[in-house]
Motif scaffolding. Structure first.
Motif, mmCIF file in Angstrom:
data_model
loop_
_atom_site.group_PDB
_atom_site.id
_atom_site.type_symbol
_atom_site.label_atom_id
_atom_site.label_comp_id
_atom_site.label_asym_id
_atom_site.label_seq_id
_atom_site.Cartn_x
_atom_site.Cartn_y
_atom_site.Cartn_z
ATOM 1 N N VAL A 1 -17.971 -15.884 -35.065
ATOM 2 C CA VAL A 1 -18.777 -17.163 -35.165
ATOM 3 C C VAL A 1 -18.545 -18.380 -34.979
ATOM 4 O O VAL A 1 -17.530 -18.368 -34.606
ATOM 5 C CB VAL A 1 -19.087 -16.705 -36.898
ATOM 6 N N PRO A 2 -19.184 -18.938 -34.405
ATOM 7 C CA PRO A 2 -19.010 -20.327 -34.154
ATOM 8 C C PRO A 2 -18.123 -20.750 -35.237
ATOM 9 O O PRO A 2 -18.276 -21.247 -36.779
ATOM 10 C CB PRO A 2 -20.374 -21.382 -34.143
ATOM 11 N N VAL A 3 -17.492 -21.765 -34.686
ATOM 12 C CA VAL A 3 -16.033 -22.452 -35.482
ATOM 13 C C VAL A 3 -16.547 -23.365 -36.630
ATOM 14 O O VAL A 3 -17.358 -24.396 -35.648
ATOM 15 C CB VAL A 3 -14.783 -22.743 -34.706
ATOM 16 N N THR A 4 -16.491 -23.648 -37.495
ATOM 17 C CA THR A 4 -17.151 -24.732 -38.145
ATOM 18 C C THR A 4 -16.561 -26.038 -38.696
ATOM 19 O O THR A 4 -16.460 -26.772 -38.573
ATOM 20 C CB THR A 4 -17.645 -24.935 -40.045
ATOM 21 N N ASP A 5 -14.836 -25.836 -38.268
ATOM 22 C CA ASP A 5 -13.663 -26.350 -39.032
ATOM 23 C C ASP A 5 -13.621 -27.611 -37.353
ATOM 24 O O ASP A 5 -13.247 -27.026 -36.444
ATOM 25 C CB ASP A 5 -12.487 -26.043 -39.067
ATOM 26 N N THR B 1 -7.416 -32.553 -29.968
ATOM 27 C CA THR B 1 -8.239 -32.456 -30.530
ATOM 28 C C THR B 1 -9.506 -31.261 -29.906
ATOM 29 O O THR B 1 -9.429 -31.631 -28.526
ATOM 30 C CB THR B 1 -9.637 -33.351 -31.308
ATOM 31 N N LEU B 2 -9.883 -29.914 -30.162
ATOM 32 C CA LEU B 2 -10.200 -29.224 -29.613
ATOM 33 C C LEU B 2 -11.966 -29.089 -29.313
ATOM 34 O O LEU B 2 -12.168 -29.533 -30.395
ATOM 35 C CB LEU B 2 -10.176 -27.677 -29.511
ATOM 36 N N ASP B 3 -12.593 -29.471 -28.041
ATOM 37 C CA ASP B 3 -14.257 -28.869 -28.238
ATOM 38 C C ASP B 3 -14.709 -28.014 -28.833
ATOM 39 O O ASP B 3 -14.675 -26.947 -28.166
ATOM 40 C CB ASP B 3 -14.535 -28.977 -26.595
ATOM 41 N N ARG B 4 -15.102 -28.061 -30.063
ATOM 42 C CA ARG B 4 -14.983 -27.533 -31.167
ATOM 43 C C ARG B 4 -16.258 -26.403 -29.924
ATOM 44 O O ARG B 4 -17.195 -25.039 -30.846
ATOM 45 C CB ARG B 4 -16.049 -28.291 -32.474
ATOM 46 N N THR B 5 -17.158 -27.196 -29.634
ATOM 47 C CA THR B 5 -18.613 -26.193 -29.139
ATOM 48 C C THR B 5 -18.054 -24.678 -27.904
ATOM 49 O O THR B 5 -18.847 -24.412 -28.430
ATOM 50 C CB THR B 5 -19.368 -27.251 -28.135
ATOM 51 N N THR B 6 -16.962 -24.975 -27.971
ATOM 52 C CA THR B 6 -16.359 -24.037 -27.280
ATOM 53 C C THR B 6 -15.946 -23.225 -27.605
ATOM 54 O O THR B 6 -15.140 -21.678 -27.157
ATOM 55 C CB THR B 6 -15.356 -24.407 -25.695
ATOM 56 N N LEU B 7 -15.408 -23.411 -28.915
ATOM 57 C CA LEU B 7 -14.601 -22.522 -29.886
ATOM 58 C C LEU B 7 -15.687 -21.341 -31.280
ATOM 59 O O LEU B 7 -16.876 -21.902 -32.039
ATOM 60 C CB LEU B 7 -13.835 -23.113 -31.261
ATOM 61 N N TRP B 8 -14.960 -20.110 -30.742
ATOM 62 C CA TRP B 8 -15.392 -18.914 -31.330
ATOM 63 C C TRP B 8 -14.364 -18.235 -32.526
ATOM 64 O O TRP B 8 -13.719 -18.134 -31.720
ATOM 65 C CB TRP B 8 -16.235 -18.018 -30.884
ATOM 66 N N ALA B 9 -14.716 -18.298 -33.693
ATOM 67 C CA ALA B 9 -13.539 -16.700 -34.268
ATOM 68 C C ALA B 9 -14.124 -15.513 -34.393
ATOM 69 O O ALA B 9 -15.753 -15.681 -34.466
ATOM 70 C CB ALA B 9 -13.871 -17.358 -35.681
ATOM 71 N N VAL C 1 -15.961 -10.263 -21.625
ATOM 72 C CA VAL C 1 -16.416 -9.976 -22.498
ATOM 73 C C VAL C 1 -17.203 -10.659 -23.520
ATOM 74 O O VAL C 1 -17.241 -11.869 -23.427
ATOM 75 C CB VAL C 1 -15.010 -10.114 -24.019
ATOM 76 N N LYS C 2 -18.934 -10.087 -24.222
ATOM 77 C CA LYS C 2 -19.733 -10.433 -23.625
ATOM 78 C C LYS C 2 -19.649 -10.812 -25.273
ATOM 79 O O LYS C 2 -19.526 -10.671 -26.379
ATOM 80 C CB LYS C 2 -20.341 -9.606 -23.931
ATOM 81 N N VAL C 3 -20.149 -12.420 -25.771
ATOM 82 C CA VAL C 3 -19.553 -12.572 -27.372
ATOM 83 C C VAL C 3 -21.341 -12.119 -28.411
ATOM 84 O O VAL C 3 -22.193 -12.480 -27.136
ATOM 85 C CB VAL C 3 -19.364 -13.921 -27.789
ATOM 86 N N VAL C 4 -21.643 -11.482 -28.997
ATOM 87 C CA VAL C 4 -22.581 -11.284 -29.892
ATOM 88 C C VAL C 4 -22.455 -12.017 -30.936
ATOM 89 O O VAL C 4 -21.506 -12.035 -31.158
ATOM 90 C CB VAL C 4 -23.135 -9.534 -30.330
ATOM 91 N N GLN C 5 -23.765 -13.225 -31.094
ATOM 92 C CA GLN C 5 -22.915 -14.478 -32.455
ATOM 93 C C GLN C 5 -23.274 -13.207 -33.814
ATOM 94 O O GLN C 5 -24.678 -12.774 -34.080
ATOM 95 C CB GLN C 5 -24.250 -15.074 -32.360
ATOM 96 N N GLY C 6 -22.506 -13.656 -34.826
ATOM 97 C CA GLY C 6 -22.318 -12.846 -35.557
ATOM 98 C C GLY C 6 -22.629 -13.420 -37.213
ATOM 99 O O GLY C 6 -23.155 -14.583 -36.860
#
Ligand code: CTP
Ligand code: MG
Length: 230
Positions: free
Chosen positions: A133-137, A149-157, A197-202
């Motif tokens: 899932v996309p990181v919200t913090d 500060t990391l670029d949140r648009t590239t971060l996934w949990a 590795v393919k990311v599937v948004q959960g």
């Protein structure tokens, strides 16, 4: 698309502070691990479950399984000291090596079937996939008082399941073991081979029960689900 599920339950659940392995924690009268196994039991694509357990809990786990009479074949396997050791033991117990293998935390009971199916499809095409899932913090990287500060648009949990072709994930684990590398998830072992590795948004609902606070969250999610089901 047929797949095998390796479900990990061989941890100790120390952070849950339940005085026992959190897999046995009751949620709505059912142990956590039974909630998780039921998701795979209900999915027709899941051909076999390899349940990785602590050897000392074999009897108690077996009687739980007997009480719930699952139709899907569940193969019990002893895990190891770290999560990665448990996965490796699980992999060695898989009987069908030609279908994708899903690796899932026993402590994540709310994964949805539609996401399992998306993972299966992506694994057929790309050999490696995971739910995330996309990181919200806002995530800061800290070196002393120096922050970036990391670029949140590239971060996934990352979540589980993570799914792979059997030969790829077996090789990833063998290479990690030889190199003495311990990753915090299975995809990282494939990443270090230079493979995509393919990311599937959960879903944010696919939580892992880790701390006592998570138990309250899980119960609220369950009552919500039960209300919707009528
Ligand atoms: N797990 C496992 N074998 C281990 C360690 C963990 O099979 N040696 C499993 C856990 O049972 C859990 C999943 O991996 O379903 C995710 O791990 P985590 O949430 O850390 O669970 P525990 O290790 O049990 O909890 P803690 O770290 O708080 O002790
Ligand atoms: Mg742990």
């Amino acid at each position: 698309i047929d797949y095998t599920a390796i479900v990990l339950a061989a941890g100790q659940g120390k952070r849950m502070k339940a005085g026992k392995n959190k897999q046995f924690l009751l949620l709505d009268d059912k142990p956590l691990i039974i909630h998780t196994l039921s998701v795979f039991e209900k999915d027709e694509w899941c051909r076999e479950i390899v349940l990785v357990i602590n050897e000392r809990e074999k009897e108690s786990m077996q009687s739980l399984l007997d009480a719930h009479s699952f139709k899907t074949v569940i193969r019990l396997t002893a895990g190891g000291k770290e999560r990665q050791d448990s996965v490796y033991q699980g992999l060695k117990s898989v009987s069908n090596k030609t279908i994708p293998v899903f690796i899932h935390d026993g402590a994540r009971p709310f994964v949805e079937q539609s996401h399992l199916h998306e993972l299966a499809k992506e694994t057929m095409e790309h050999e490696a996939a995971l739910l995330a899932v996309p990181v919200t913090d806002t995530i800061k990287q800290r070196h002393g008082n120096k922050l970036t500060t990391l670029d949140r648009t590239t971060l996934w949990a990352a979540q589980t399941p993570q799914s792979f072709s059997y030969p790829l994930i077996l090789e990833a684990h063998e290479q990690a073991e030889q190199a003495g590398y311990t990753g915090t998830d299975d995809a990282s072992l494939v990443e270090r081979m230079g493979r995509d590795v393919k990311v599937v948004q959960g879903s944010y609902d696919n939580m892992k029960l880790t701390t006592p606070e998570d138990k309250a969250k899980a119960l609220s999610h369950l009552s919500h689900k039960n209300n919707k089901a009528g």
